[in-house]
Design a protein around this motif. Structure first.
Motif, PDB file in Angstrom:
ATOM      1  N   LEU A   1      42.765 -17.599  24.353  1.00  0.00           N
ATOM      2  CA  LEU A   1      43.512 -16.895  25.391  1.00  0.00           C
ATOM      3  C   LEU A   1      43.942 -15.522  24.882  1.00  0.00           C
ATOM      4  O   LEU A   1      44.044 -15.304  23.668  1.00  0.00           O
ATOM      5  N   ALA A   2      44.216 -14.618  25.804  1.00  0.00           N
ATOM      6  CA  ALA A   2      44.930 -13.390  25.473  1.00  0.00           C
ATOM      7  C   ALA A   2      46.048 -13.274  26.501  1.00  0.00           C
ATOM      8  O   ALA A   2      45.789 -13.378  27.704  1.00  0.00           O
ATOM      9  N   LEU A   3      47.273 -13.129  26.014  1.00  0.00           N
ATOM     10  CA  LEU A   3      48.432 -12.999  26.900  1.00  0.00           C
ATOM     11  C   LEU A   3      48.909 -11.555  26.765  1.00  0.00           C
ATOM     12  O   LEU A   3      49.480 -11.178  25.750  1.00  0.00           O
ATOM     13  N   LYS A   4      48.635 -10.773  27.797  1.00  0.00           N
ATOM     14  CA  LYS A   4      48.883  -9.334  27.686  1.00  0.00           C
ATOM     15  C   LYS A   4      50.193  -8.940  28.360  1.00  0.00           C
ATOM     16  O   LYS A   4      50.379  -9.205  29.550  1.00  0.00           O
ATOM     17  N   SER A   5      51.060  -8.331  27.610  1.00  0.00           N
ATOM     18  CA  SER A   5      52.222  -7.712  28.245  1.00  0.00           C
ATOM     19  C   SER A   5      51.703  -6.738  29.301  1.00  0.00           C
ATOM     20  O   SER A   5      50.750  -5.998  29.063  1.00  0.00           O
ATOM     21  N   GLY A   6      52.358  -6.744  30.458  1.00  0.00           N
ATOM     22  CA  GLY A   6      51.928  -5.855  31.528  1.00  0.00           C
ATOM     23  C   GLY A   6      51.695  -4.429  31.075  1.00  0.00           C
ATOM     24  O   GLY A   6      50.734  -3.780  31.488  1.00  0.00           O
ATOM     25  N   ASN A   7      52.548  -3.964  30.176  1.00  0.00           N
ATOM     26  CA  ASN A   7      52.508  -2.542  29.800  1.00  0.00           C
ATOM     27  C   ASN A   7      51.517  -2.218  28.697  1.00  0.00           C
ATOM     28  O   ASN A   7      51.323  -1.048  28.380  1.00  0.00           O
ATOM     29  N   PHE A   8      50.956  -3.232  28.062  1.00  0.00           N
ATOM     30  CA  PHE A   8      50.162  -2.980  26.862  1.00  0.00           C
ATOM     31  C   PHE A   8      48.672  -2.852  27.177  1.00  0.00           C
ATOM     32  O   PHE A   8      48.193  -3.233  28.239  1.00  0.00           O
ATOM     33  N   GLY A   9      47.943  -2.328  26.196  1.00  0.00           N
ATOM     34  CA  GLY A   9      46.485  -2.272  26.280  1.00  0.00           C
ATOM     35  C   GLY A   9      45.984  -0.946  26.828  1.00  0.00           C
ATOM     36  O   GLY A   9      46.681  -0.257  27.586  1.00  0.00           O
ATOM     37  N   GLY A  10      44.747  -0.611  26.445  1.00  0.00           N
ATOM     38  CA  GLY A  10      44.125   0.614  26.943  1.00  0.00           C
ATOM     39  C   GLY A  10      43.524   0.397  28.325  1.00  0.00           C
ATOM     40  O   GLY A  10      43.568  -0.708  28.876  1.00  0.00           O
ATOM     41  N   ALA A  11      42.927   1.464  28.865  1.00  0.00           N
ATOM     42  CA  ALA A  11      42.421   1.421  30.242  1.00  0.00           C
ATOM     43  C   ALA A  11      41.306   0.395  30.416  1.00  0.00           C
ATOM     44  O   ALA A  11      41.089  -0.126  31.507  1.00  0.00           O
ATOM     45  N   GLU A  12      40.575   0.084  29.328  1.00  0.00           N
ATOM     46  CA  GLU A  12      39.467  -0.886  29.417  1.00  0.00           C
ATOM     47  C   GLU A  12      39.888  -2.231  28.823  1.00  0.00           C
ATOM     48  O   GLU A  12      39.064  -2.961  28.271  1.00  0.00           O
ATOM     49  N   PHE A  13      41.172  -2.577  28.946  1.00  0.00           N
ATOM     50  CA  PHE A  13      41.664  -3.756  28.231  1.00  0.00           C
ATOM     51  C   PHE A  13      40.835  -5.016  28.490  1.00  0.00           C
ATOM     52  O   PHE A  13      40.517  -5.765  27.567  1.00  0.00           O
ATOM     53  N   PHE A  14      40.499  -5.294  29.751  1.00  0.00           N
ATOM     54  CA  PHE A  14      39.834  -6.575  30.028  1.00  0.00           C
ATOM     55  C   PHE A  14      38.473  -6.639  29.318  1.00  0.00           C
ATOM     56  O   PHE A  14      38.124  -7.667  28.724  1.00  0.00           O
ATOM     57  N   SER A  15      37.722  -5.542  29.344  1.00  0.00           N
ATOM     58  CA  SER A  15      36.441  -5.534  28.627  1.00  0.00           C
ATOM     59  C   SER A  15      36.663  -5.622  27.120  1.00  0.00           C
ATOM     60  O   SER A  15      35.939  -6.335  26.413  1.00  0.00           O
ATOM     61  N   ASP A  16      37.669  -4.900  26.634  1.00  0.00           N
ATOM     62  CA  ASP A  16      37.967  -4.942  25.193  1.00  0.00           C
ATOM     63  C   ASP A  16      38.250  -6.380  24.756  1.00  0.00           C
ATOM     64  O   ASP A  16      37.777  -6.841  23.709  1.00  0.00           O
ATOM     65  N   ALA A  17      39.054  -7.085  25.568  1.00  0.00           N
ATOM     66  CA  ALA A  17      39.430  -8.459  25.204  1.00  0.00           C
ATOM     67  C   ALA A  17      38.211  -9.377  25.230  1.00  0.00           C
ATOM     68  O   ALA A  17      37.978 -10.160  24.293  1.00  0.00           O
ATOM     69  N   LEU A  18      37.412  -9.251  26.280  1.00  0.00           N
ATOM     70  CA  LEU A  18      36.260 -10.155  26.418  1.00  0.00           C
ATOM     71  C   LEU A  18      35.261  -9.969  25.280  1.00  0.00           C
ATOM     72  O   LEU A  18      34.632 -10.926  24.834  1.00  0.00           O
TER      73      LEU A  18
END
Ligand code: ADP
Ligand SMILES: O=C(O)[C@@H](O)C(=O)COP(=O)(O)O
Length: 424
Positions: free
Chosen positions: A403-420
């Protein structure tokens, strides 16, 4: 197991953020969901982060759950407990940072507690007690529009004073810059005046290292991942913990379909969803239909199931501040938030039953609802996707999952692709 550090996090994304920071700083760390059951097999660790979903609940309940976590941690040898709050100090005047801090302070017998949400790596800095989010004061940042905890005052001495039974002091940056002895002296001065807690300024990681040295000599501190970093550095530099290196799990692959769920309405998450539309199918839920029982969870599942074999999908309830305000005016803030969180949990549960083994959740409360529903008791920390967001490997769960639990405010613009890319 004797813990060098115990942590109580007021939400699950915040807990994984802190577990990530402690791991990178050399502490062997696990994240548990709630106070662990006696039969949960925990590895030998230096730090445990107990995740609570206590940020936005009634203050009395937040206090009792936090005290139970504190007792469990101290019972396992933790001499210092960090109460992990949000780096944007998310709370209302009714709590819960002040009431929980007051209760833990009373239980620990602490004089004056150091408090700082500073986390420079993610742009959170504190100067003269005022919290900045990037270049702007908290009250001018997107946090002014948070659906549950809108923040309208950047002066944390004032904010905490409205929530706490004790007077709140300030340890300013000039003092921090003079070093640990100057901080010790200022804290003793405040405690001598009967002041029970102090916001402490921090702009750079080196400030947090100074703060960590002093905090580690006490029983309790309150803050975000930045003070966690300071405490971890202090435990290692004073020899209380032998650094395990940046010891996160690497190379774990579970395979199986992947899905993303977004319940955060933060500016960062809205941008990340917009960017994800270019690379994966995205379904936008109808929040009105969720609240009035219009079968949105079923619609989402009927949409997602045939697509899962082709690649990841994203399901979002997220909306702009105007849309959130209009929905809350129609249905009430808490009713809207809870109905949407529970629908996200329904969707997650059914997706996992349909074989999803890699799940990304955006939003702290949303993550709490989802992880509770999936009955996951804890996580091992894996590689870092973005500052404050690690890959998590579920332990003691029914299914082997990442899993990845992302704080709403965190991550770059491509977060979902980065995580996957990192969750294989
Ligand atoms: N369209 C919407 N309108 C109103 N509230 C929403 C909407 N979508 C989600 N929410 C609620 O907003 C809250 C977002 O909080 P959270 O998940 O903690 O995100 P963040 O990490 O950005 O704080 C949750 O309670 C969620 O259910
Ligand atoms: O400290 C932080 O900013 C995060 O760790 C955190 O707590 C985020 O909360 P949510 O934005 O509600 O996920």
């Amino acid at each position: 197991m004797t813990l060098a550090l115990g942590c109580i996090a007021d939400d699950y994304t915040g807990a994984s953020d802190l577990a990530n920071t402690l791991t990178r700083a050399g502490l062997r760390t696990v994240q548990t969901i709630g106070v662990p059951a006696d039969d949960l097999a925990l590895p030998e660790v230096d730090a445990v982060v107990v995740s609570l979903k206590s940020r936005s609940i009634e203050a009395g309940l937040a206090v009792s759950r936090s005290r139970a976590a504190d007792q469990w941690l101290r019972g396992r040898g933790a001499g210092h407990v960090l109460f992990k709050i949000c780096s944007t100090f998310d709370s209302t005047d009714a709590g819960n940072i002040g009431p929980v801090m007051d209760a833990l302070r009373a239980d620990s017998g602490e004089g004056a507690v150091l408090v700082t949400p500073a986390f420079p790596e993610t742009g959170r800095t504190v100067y003269q007690g005022n919290l900045f989010v990037g270049a702007v004061p908290l009250n001018e940042s997107p946090l002014k529009d948070h659906p549950l905890n809108p923040m309208h005052d950047s002066n944390l001495v004032r904010v905490l004073a409205r929530q706490s039974g004790t007077q709140i002091g300030l340890v300013d940056l000039a003092t921090v810059t003079r070093g640990a002895d100057a901080v010790r002296a200022r804290l003793a001065e405040l405690a001598g005046k009967g002041i029970g807690a102090a916001i402490i300024d921090a702009v750079f990681d080196r400030d947090l290292e100074t703060i960590g040295l002093v905090a580690a000599e006490h029983r309790l501190s309150v803050g975000a991942s930045g003070i966690g970093l300071g405490l971890a550095c202090a435990l290692v530099s004073t020899g209380k913990v032998k650094s395990a290196g940046a010891n996160g799990e690497t190379g774990i692959a579970v395979g199986g379909p992947a899905a993303c769920l977004a319940g955060s309405c933060s500016q960062a998450t809205l941008q990340q969803i917009a960017n994800a539309e270019r690379v994966m199918p995205v379904l936008h839920l109808d929040p009105d239909r969720i609240i009035t029982g219009g079968g949105e969870a079923q619609r989402a599942l009927d949409w997602a199931r045939p697509r899962l074999a082709e690649g990841p999908v994203l399901i979002a309830s997220s909306a702009t501040p105007d849309q959130v305000a209009a929905l809350q005016a129609r249905h009430g803030r808490d009713a809207a938030g809870q109905a949407i969180e529970q629908t996200m949990a329904d969707i997650a549960e059914s997706l996992v039953k349909s074989g999803v083994r890699r799940l990304i959740v955006a939003g702290g409360e949303t993550s709490g609802a989802v992880v509770d529903r999936l009955k996951i008791p804890g996580f091992l920390v894996g590689v870092e996707i973005a500052a404050g967001v690690p890959v998590l490997h579920a332990v003691g769960a029914q299914a082997d999952m990442l899993l990845a639990l992302k704080s709403g405010n965190f991550g770059g613009a491509e977060f979902f692709s980065d995580a996957l890319r990192l969750m294989r």
